[in-house]
Design a protein around this motif. Structure first.
Motif, PDB file in Angstrom:
ATOM      1  N   THR A  38     -10.719  41.869 134.748  1.00 29.97           N
ATOM      2  CA  THR A  38     -10.625  43.321 134.559  1.00 29.97           C
ATOM      3  C   THR A  38      -9.330  43.679 133.844  1.00 29.97           C
ATOM      4  O   THR A  38      -9.318  44.511 132.936  1.00 29.97           O
ATOM      5  N   TYR A  39      -8.223  43.029 134.254  1.00 35.28           N
ATOM      6  CA  TYR A  39      -6.946  43.320 133.606  1.00 35.28           C
ATOM      7  C   TYR A  39      -7.012  43.023 132.110  1.00 35.28           C
ATOM      8  O   TYR A  39      -6.493  43.776 131.285  1.00 35.28           O
ATOM      9  N   LEU A  40      -7.658  41.916 131.781  1.00 36.22           N
ATOM     10  CA  LEU A  40      -7.698  41.499 130.373  1.00 36.22           C
ATOM     11  C   LEU A  40      -8.719  42.278 129.545  1.00 36.22           C
ATOM     12  O   LEU A  40      -8.706  42.181 128.314  1.00 36.22           O
ATOM     13  N   ALA A  41      -9.578  43.038 130.212  1.00 37.14           N
ATOM     14  CA  ALA A  41     -10.658  43.707 129.472  1.00 37.14           C
ATOM     15  C   ALA A  41     -10.123  44.621 128.378  1.00 37.14           C
ATOM     16  O   ALA A  41     -10.764  44.833 127.354  1.00 37.14           O
ATOM     17  N   GLU A  42      -8.912  45.144 128.588  1.00 42.03           N
ATOM     18  CA  GLU A  42      -8.322  46.039 127.591  1.00 42.03           C
ATOM     19  C   GLU A  42      -7.476  45.313 126.548  1.00 42.03           C
ATOM     20  O   GLU A  42      -6.943  45.937 125.640  1.00 42.03           O
ATOM     21  N   SER A  43      -7.296  44.005 126.741  1.00 40.27           N
ATOM     22  CA  SER A  43      -6.416  43.289 125.811  1.00 40.27           C
ATOM     23  C   SER A  43      -7.023  43.237 124.416  1.00 40.27           C
ATOM     24  O   SER A  43      -8.234  43.342 124.236  1.00 40.27           O
ATOM     25  N   ALA A  44      -6.154  43.073 123.447  1.00 42.41           N
ATOM     26  CA  ALA A  44      -6.589  43.123 122.043  1.00 42.41           C
ATOM     27  C   ALA A  44      -7.593  42.022 121.732  1.00 42.41           C
ATOM     28  O   ALA A  44      -8.607  42.259 121.064  1.00 42.41           O
ATOM     29  N   HIS A  45      -7.330  40.810 122.225  1.00 39.20           N
ATOM     30  CA  HIS A  45      -8.211  39.708 121.867  1.00 39.20           C
ATOM     31  C   HIS A  45      -9.537  39.807 122.609  1.00 39.20           C
ATOM     32  O   HIS A  45     -10.583  39.453 122.059  1.00 39.20           O
ATOM     33  N   SER A  46      -9.486  40.316 123.850  1.00 38.46           N
ATOM     34  CA  SER A  46     -10.753  40.544 124.556  1.00 38.46           C
ATOM     35  C   SER A  46     -11.616  41.515 123.764  1.00 38.46           C
ATOM     36  O   SER A  46     -12.816  41.304 123.582  1.00 38.46           O
ATOM     37  N   ILE A  48       0.705  53.322 119.622  1.00 39.31           N
ATOM     38  CA  ILE A  48       2.018  52.810 119.979  1.00 39.31           C
ATOM     39  C   ILE A  48       1.929  51.294 120.103  1.00 39.31           C
ATOM     40  O   ILE A  48       0.987  50.756 120.685  1.00 39.31           O
ATOM     41  N   THR A  49       2.869  50.609 119.476  1.00 40.30           N
ATOM     42  CA  THR A  49       2.918  49.152 119.547  1.00 40.30           C
ATOM     43  C   THR A  49       4.332  48.728 119.910  1.00 40.30           C
ATOM     44  O   THR A  49       5.283  49.498 119.787  1.00 40.30           O
ATOM     45  N   VAL A  50       4.450  47.484 120.377  1.00 40.08           N
ATOM     46  CA  VAL A  50       5.744  46.955 120.798  1.00 40.08           C
ATOM     47  C   VAL A  50       6.030  45.660 120.053  1.00 40.08           C
ATOM     48  O   VAL A  50       5.192  44.750 120.028  1.00 40.08           O
ATOM     49  N   LYS A  78       3.696  63.532 114.710  1.00 38.96           N
ATOM     50  CA  LYS A  78       2.324  63.142 114.370  1.00 38.96           C
ATOM     51  C   LYS A  78       2.303  61.756 113.737  1.00 38.96           C
ATOM     52  O   LYS A  78       1.712  61.540 112.691  1.00 38.96           O
ATOM     53  N   GLU A  79       2.997  60.854 114.363  1.00 36.54           N
ATOM     54  CA  GLU A  79       3.151  59.526 113.757  1.00 36.54           C
ATOM     55  C   GLU A  79       2.875  58.428 114.790  1.00 36.54           C
ATOM     56  O   GLU A  79       3.039  58.631 115.989  1.00 36.54           O
ATOM     57  N   ASP A  80       2.502  57.265 114.264  1.00 35.94           N
ATOM     58  CA  ASP A  80       2.450  56.082 115.120  1.00 35.94           C
ATOM     59  C   ASP A  80       3.880  55.667 115.477  1.00 35.94           C
ATOM     60  O   ASP A  80       4.827  55.960 114.732  1.00 35.94           O
ATOM     61  N   ILE A  81       3.999  54.989 116.594  1.00 36.74           N
ATOM     62  CA  ILE A  81       5.321  54.594 117.092  1.00 36.74           C
ATOM     63  C   ILE A  81       5.377  53.078 117.237  1.00 36.74           C
ATOM     64  O   ILE A  81       4.452  52.456 117.766  1.00 36.74           O
ATOM     65  N   LEU A  82       6.472  52.511 116.765  1.00 38.67           N
ATOM     66  CA  LEU A  82       6.739  51.082 116.965  1.00 38.67           C
ATOM     67  C   LEU A  82       8.033  50.952 117.766  1.00 38.67           C
ATOM     68  O   LEU A  82       9.094  51.403 117.325  1.00 38.67           O
ATOM     69  N   LEU A  83       7.926  50.357 118.947  1.00 38.99           N
ATOM     70  CA  LEU A  83       9.085  50.155 119.806  1.00 38.99           C
ATOM     71  C   LEU A  83       9.639  48.759 119.532  1.00 38.99           C
ATOM     72  O   LEU A  83       8.950  47.760 119.763  1.00 38.99           O
ATOM     73  N   VAL A  84      10.857  48.696 119.019  1.00 42.42           N
ATOM     74  CA  VAL A  84      11.445  47.405 118.613  1.00 42.42           C
ATOM     75  C   VAL A  84      12.487  46.963 119.637  1.00 42.42           C
ATOM     76  O   VAL A  84      13.555  47.578 119.768  1.00 42.42           O
ATOM     77  N   LEU A 125       4.247  58.382 127.339  1.00 35.92           N
ATOM     78  CA  LEU A 125       3.473  58.857 126.181  1.00 35.92           C
ATOM     79  C   LEU A 125       1.984  58.592 126.311  1.00 35.92           C
ATOM     80  O   LEU A 125       1.243  58.702 125.333  1.00 35.92           O
ATOM     81  N   LYS A 126       1.530  58.262 127.516  1.00 41.77           N
ATOM     82  CA  LYS A 126       0.129  57.837 127.621  1.00 41.77           C
ATOM     83  C   LYS A 126      -0.850  58.967 127.294  1.00 41.77           C
ATOM     84  O   LYS A 126      -1.983  58.695 126.902  1.00 41.77           O
ATOM     85  N   ALA A 127      -0.400  60.218 127.418  1.00 42.69           N
ATOM     86  CA  ALA A 127      -1.306  61.328 127.085  1.00 42.69           C
ATOM     87  C   ALA A 127      -1.462  61.505 125.575  1.00 42.69           C
ATOM     88  O   ALA A 127      -2.448  62.085 125.118  1.00 42.69           O
ATOM     89  N   SER A 128      -0.507  61.023 124.813  1.00 40.67           N
ATOM     90  CA  SER A 128      -0.539  61.276 123.369  1.00 40.67           C
ATOM     91  C   SER A 128      -0.734  60.029 122.509  1.00 40.67           C
ATOM     92  O   SER A 128      -1.175  60.134 121.365  1.00 40.67           O
ATOM     93  N   HIS A 129      -0.411  58.857 123.039  1.00 39.08           N
ATOM     94  CA  HIS A 129      -0.439  57.648 122.213  1.00 39.08           C
ATOM     95  C   HIS A 129      -1.219  56.530 122.900  1.00 39.08           C
ATOM     96  O   HIS A 129      -1.051  56.275 124.090  1.00 39.08           O
ATOM     97  N   GLN A 130      -2.019  55.847 122.106  1.00 36.20           N
ATOM     98  CA  GLN A 130      -2.830  54.750 122.628  1.00 36.20           C
ATOM     99  C   GLN A 130      -2.116  53.420 122.445  1.00 36.20           C
ATOM    100  O   GLN A 130      -1.617  53.116 121.358  1.00 36.20           O
ATOM    101  N   LYS A 131      -2.092  52.619 123.510  1.00 34.69           N
ATOM    102  CA  LYS A 131      -1.525  51.268 123.420  1.00 34.69           C
ATOM    103  C   LYS A 131      -2.385  50.446 122.470  1.00 34.69           C
ATOM    104  O   LYS A 131      -3.586  50.309 122.674  1.00 34.69           O
ATOM    105  N   GLU A 132      -1.763  49.914 121.444  1.00 40.86           N
ATOM    106  CA  GLU A 132      -2.534  49.305 120.370  1.00 40.86           C
ATOM    107  C   GLU A 132      -2.517  47.776 120.411  1.00 40.86           C
ATOM    108  O   GLU A 132      -3.350  47.124 119.808  1.00 40.86           O
TER     109      GLU A 132
END
Lengths: 241, 241
Positions: free
Chosen positions: A195-203, B8-10, B139-145, B168-175
Motif C-alpha cells: 500500500t505504501y508503495l502504491a503511490e511511488s513513481a515506479h509503481s 513538487i519534487t525533491v 503558479k509554478e512547479d517547485i524543486l526542493l534542493v 503545500l499538500k493542498a496546492s502541490h502534488q508530490k511528483e
C-alpha cells in the motif's frame, strides 16, 4: 553486543556510487521492480548463470550461441529478445540449465558499477532472510546499492535496504544518513509495504504497463533460499553458507 | 481541491541536479546545518545582501572592498576570514547594512548549480511558514534542493523538504519518490526532530565541533518573516508578498 567495527551504508542512486567505498565492502545490488527479484528467482529455478550486460547491443552479440537473451528498457521487453525482466519469464521450464544474458535499465548498470567490491550479491524481498543470515556472518562492511530509476532515487529499493538494515542491527552499525533514512522508511512502510508503495513513481509506471501482478510477486518475502553472487562475468548461486 | 498542475519534487543531493528540471521551477535551496539558516538569519538582521561564491579564493578577492567575508569548510571557519556559517555570526550588530560574501562546503554550491531556475529562494526551519505561504501563491512547479554534505544525502535537509511538502499538500502534488520519502521522514521525525536528528551523520560531525547550540538554533521553527531570494549575484530580501 553491537560490533561497531562492521558498518552498513546505503547508496541511494548509482549516480552517488563514486562517494562510496566499493572496494572494501560487500555490495548488495537492489533493483526490486524487477531485475534483482527476477535474478534471484531465475537462479532459484535452476538457471546456471545470468550474465549482466550494460547495453542492448552487447546482449544481442550473444545471439545464436545457446544463451537465453533478456533485454528490458523503460519497463518493456526490447523487440527481438526472448524476454525482459518480468519474474514470470524466469520460471523453471524456461531457465533451468540455461545461461541468461540480461540487460536492464537500472539493475545491470548498478552491478557493473559495483564490480570492484569484495563481493557483489543480489538482494530482493524473496531472499531477504537468507541474504541477511549470510551477511551477518561475514566480517565485512556492507554497502547496499539501490539501482533506482535512471539514476533517480526510488522508494522500493530504499525500503528493501531498510529491511536489510533492520535485520542486521545486531551486527552492523548504520554509518550514514541514508542508512538511517532507509530504516525509518522501512519501519513506516510496514506492515503494508504494498500500500505504501502504491503511490511511488515506479509503481505507477508499472501499473501503467499493466503489470500489477509483477509488483505483487516482487513484494513476496522469503520465498527463496538462494543468493546470486557475481563470479567473473556472471551471477551464479552462492554455495558457501 | 488539489491543483494537480503544480508539482513538487525533491533533489536529494547536488550530484542529482542534472536529473531535474531546474529551468522550469522555483528552486528552494536547503542547507539546514547551517548555511541556509544563517542566510535567512542574516537577511532578517538587516544584511543588505549575501553574495554566495563557490571558492574560498573567490571569497578572498572581495577583501578590502568593504564586504564582510565568510568562509566555511568542513564545518569550520577558514583561517583569515571574518566568520564562517554559524548563525551566531549573523546577528544584527555584525551584519546590519553590510553585504556578506559567503562560501560554504555545500550550500553555496547548491545555489550556483540552481541559478538557472525561475527563482532561487532560501529555506530553513526559521522561515518555514512564510516561505510556504509564498510558494503556495506562486503558479509554478517547485524543486526542493537539498545541499547535503559533499554530495551525500543528509537527513536534516530532507526532513525540512518534507516539512515544506507537508505544508503545500493542498496546492502541490508530490511528483517523485524523493518527495514521498521526504514527507514520510518528516512525519516520522515529528514531533521531536532534534532527537531524531541526534544520530545523523552531520549532527555527530557538528557535535564533535562543539556547536550543539548551533544545531538547536537551526531547528527553531518560524522565528523569522523573511525569504532570501537570488537577484543577480546576491541574495536579498524578497519584497513581493
Amino acid at each position: 553486543m553491537l560490533d561497531t567495527t562492521r558498518k552498513i551504508t546505503v547508496c541511494l542512486s548509482p549516480a552517488l556510487l563514486p562517494l562510496h567505498d566499493i572496494k572494501n565492502s560487500i555490495v548488495v545490488v537492489i533493483d526490486i521492480f524487477r531485475a534483482s527479484t527476477s535474478m534471484c528467482y531465475g537462479i532459484a529455478n535452476g538457471a546456471e548463470g545470468i550474465i549482466p550486460v550494460a547495453e542492448v547491443s552487447t546482449c544481442a552479440i550473444y545471439k545464436d550461441h545457446g544463451y537465453l537473451l533478456a533485454a528490458e528498457r523503460n519497463g518493456e521487453v526490447v523487440d527481438g529478445f526472448d524476454f525482459g525482466n518480468s519474474p514470470f519469464s524466469y520460471v523453471e521450464e524456461k531457465v533451468k540449465g540455461r545461461t541468461i544474458v540480461l540487460t536492464t535499465t537500472n539493475g545491470t548498470k548498478a552491478i557493473h558499477l559495483s564490480r570492484e567490491a569484495k563481493k557483489v550479491v543480489i538482494g530482493s524481498f524473496l531472499n531477504l532472510s537468507i541474504l541477511c543470515d549470510w551477511l551477518q556472518k561475514q566480517k565485512e562492511d556492507i554497502l547496499l546499492v539501490c539501482a533506482g530509476w535512471k539514476d533517480n532515487f526510488n522508494l522500493e529499493d530504499t525500503i528493501f535496504a531498510g529491511a536489510v538494515i533492520n535485520k542486521l542491527k545486531a551486527s552492523h552499525q548504520k554509518e550514514d544518513d541514508a542508512s538511517i533514512a532507509a530504516e525509518t522508511l522501512y519501519n513506516c512502510a510496514q506492515p503494508d509495504i504494498s500500500t505504501y508503495l502504491a503511490e511511488s513513481a515506479h509503481s505507477r509506471r508499472l501499473q501503467n504497463l499493466g503489470i500489477q501482478k509483477d509488483i505483487d510477486f516482487c513484494l513476496q518475502v522469503d520465498t527463496l533460499n538462494v543468493i546470486p553472487v557475481l563470479e567473473g562475468d556472471r551471477l551464479v548461486e552462492l554455495k558457501e553458507y
